[in-house]
Design an enzyme around this catalytic site. Structure first.
Site, mmCIF file in Angstrom:
data_model
loop_
_atom_site.group_PDB
_atom_site.id
_atom_site.type_symbol
_atom_site.label_atom_id
_atom_site.label_comp_id
_atom_site.label_asym_id
_atom_site.label_seq_id
_atom_site.Cartn_x
_atom_site.Cartn_y
_atom_site.Cartn_z
ATOM 1 N N TYR A 1 -1.873 -0.733 10.328
ATOM 2 C CA TYR A 1 -1.943 -1.188 8.938
ATOM 3 C C TYR A 1 -0.798 -0.580 8.122
ATOM 4 C CZ TYR A 1 -3.720 -1.630 4.150
ATOM 5 O OH TYR A 1 -3.848 -1.896 2.808
ATOM 6 N N SER B 1 0.842 -1.196 0.000
ATOM 7 C CA SER B 1 0.000 0.000 0.000
ATOM 8 C C SER B 1 0.872 1.238 0.000
ATOM 9 C CB SER B 1 -0.891 0.007 1.245
ATOM 10 O OG SER B 1 -1.549 1.252 1.398
#
Length: 257
Positions: free
Chosen positions: A160, A147
């Site tokens: 995350y 990501s």
């Protein structure tokens, strides 16, 4: 039972929806046999496998939690048992727990443990299970779905974002370790238009959120799952001289527009 098709084989973890499903379709269109891994979404995985078979390849569904090392080894072994080979691995399975970055009480050790167990340890375990088989391929490939949170520190939670930073570090380290037999890269999407974000948005706020992102994006768009899948396929199947790369796909949002 080994099915000798002459086609290459790819394992896609978390393949029952979103980016994983799109990746499975892209590989099927390119002539790969597909192993669709899922942990809970059996119905989705079976639907993905059915759509892959329509493209003239074979596909099987394998349940497994990548946080469990035995499951990872079973997934890799199932691919080789059924297809006789393993050429590529797409580490797409991942989890998050939404937490406002400004609220340090919103995440606890349990949240970090859960996210890292799946996103980081699970990715490593799946790679370790696949490596002996990938080494038998002409040129094995691993693509980790990371990501842009790895670079920005933003996203659904700090835990995350930190897990995705760890995946990128692991990508570079393993690219060096596994060369020259296996290439290792990662794709780092920004926001992707899938059902993933609906877990922390209602429909009305989700629409506004997307509209704001599109307006702020230099390319006046946001990627969808097929855009990410195209990059995954390119890295796996065509980019024979590319390894250790972490490629951001975000319609230019990282430029800070």
């Amino acid at each position: 039972m080994i099915e000798e098709t002459g086609r290459k084989c790819v394992v896609v973890t978390g393949g029952g929806s979103g980016i994983g499903a799109a990746a499975a379709f892209a590989f099927a269109a390119a002539g790969y046999d597909i192993v669709v891994n899922y942990s809970r979404n059996r119905e989705g995985a079976e639907a993905v496998a059915d759509r892959c078979r329509i493209r003239g390849v074979d596909a099987i569904c394998i349940r497994g939690d990548i946080a469990d090392d035995a499951d990872c080894r079973s997934i890799a072994e199932a691919a080789v048992k059924h297809f006789g080979r393993l050429d590529a691995l797409v580490n797409n399975a991942g989890v998050t727990r939404y937490a406002e970055a400004t609220d340090l009480e919103a995440s606890n050790a349990e949240d970090f443990d859960h996210i890292f167990d799946v996103n980081v340890v699970g990715t490593y375990q799946m790679i370790r299970a696949a490596v002996p088989h990938l080494k038998q391929a002409e040129l094995g490939s691993i693509v980790n779905v990371s990501s842009d949170s790895a670079f920005s520190g933003s996203g659904s939670s700090l835990a995350y974002a930190a897990s995705k930073g760890a995946i990128n570090t692991m990508t570079m380290g393993l690219a060096r370790t596994l060369a020259p037999r296996i290439r290792v890269n990662s794709v780092c999407p920004g926001f992707v238009d899938t059902t993933w974000a609906l877990s922390w948005h209602d429909e009305a706020s989700y629409g506004d959120f997307k509209a704001n992102l599109i307006d702020a994006s230099p390319l006046k768009s946001i990627p969808d799952a097929a855009d990410i899948a195209d990059a995954i396929l390119w890295l796996s199947d065509r980019a024979s001289k590319v390894t250790g790369q972490c490629i951001v796909i975000d319609s230019g949002m990282h430029l800070g527009a």
